[in-house]
Design an enzyme around this catalytic site. Sequence first.
Site, PDB file in Angstrom:
ATOM      1  N   CYS A 115      52.331  59.825  -6.262  1.00 32.39           N
ATOM      2  CA  CYS A 115      51.479  60.998  -6.464  1.00 32.39           C
ATOM      3  C   CYS A 115      52.343  62.223  -6.757  1.00 32.39           C
ATOM      4  CB  CYS A 115      50.616  61.258  -5.232  1.00 32.39           C
ATOM      5  SG  CYS A 115      49.534  62.702  -5.423  1.00 32.39           S
ATOM      6  N   MET A 121      41.992  59.708  -5.365  1.00 31.68           N
ATOM      7  CA  MET A 121      41.505  60.772  -4.493  1.00 31.68           C
ATOM      8  C   MET A 121      40.120  61.242  -4.934  1.00 31.68           C
ATOM      9  SD  MET A 121      43.665  61.150  -2.089  1.00 31.68           S
ATOM     10  CE  MET A 121      43.058  62.672  -1.357  1.00 31.68           C
TER      11      MET A 121
END
Length: 334
Positions: free
Chosen positions: A97, A16
């Site tokens: 995640c 990210m």
Amino acid sequence: MNKTLPPRRLSVAPMMDWTDRHCRVFHRHITRHTWLYTEMVTTGALIYGDVARHLNFNEEEHPVALQLGGSEPDDLAKCAKLGEQWGYDEVNLNCGCPSERVQKGAFGACLMNEAALVADCVKAMRDAVSIDVTVKHRIGIDDVASYDFVRDFVGTVADAGCHTFIVHARNAILKGLSPKENREIPPLKYEYTYRIKQDFPDLEIIINGGIKTLAEIDRHLLNVDGVMLGREAYHNPYVMAEFDARYYGDAAPPKSRADIVQAMLPYIRQQLARYGDNGKGLRMNSITRHMLGLTTGMPGARHFRQTLSDARRLAAGDPQLLVDALERMPPLAA
């Protein structure tokens, strides 16, 4: 697109805020065959948001995979289809995640507690597309330390038709650790990933987590099918310069650092001309920030980073800044 894709022996992890399309073009100038992954894109962002903004990429990025975050089979199927239509070579489901935002959406690492749901998601996606559907996951959740947990997860999802599993060889701690701490504090258990390959020899098993050197990659490839690098590929990207020859048998010499800088100049100019919008849109720093690690470990690397971080010159949008950054260093042989 009809093309022969290289095997997933080496890949760069979805990260990210890092592995955007500009970062991937930069990495592609270092290695021609390594697989590149997008940042995670949520199903909601595609179904209710700007599809082009999330899915546009550059043709030179291939092979490139789209990572999706979500837990609704129908939504994931729709988004996988979008990914295929946009030209991606693979769709990957995020089951690793640990961030609180992802937990609130009941996807990411939370999904490891719901193997049957993941299997449903994979089946729906596979029914919707002809490209590969893969899963990236952890080896456990919170204090679950048993190998049986990850073995059963992989077995259930494999029964739904998933052939490729990317295993981050750490547990995900869902409460009490930040995403950054989750990448560092839970102990690495590479042996769990090796056992998965032993128990499922017909599956493609790719290992991820804390891998930095060519020697480490070599050792892992004795036990699994592929290696995925994360932060090392971002902070020390030139480590990938040897990948094509070493792991893909490509005899073409790697580009030098200076060659890579020169190759990025027309890309930067083209992107600024197309998206810069007189300073209101794309800024040059959005591209050059990914290049700060190009000279990691070399004499003068600090001067390179300092020059490339000059806010005034970045705002002016002149790619010559990259050339000047190199020229502040001792002559580069590579």
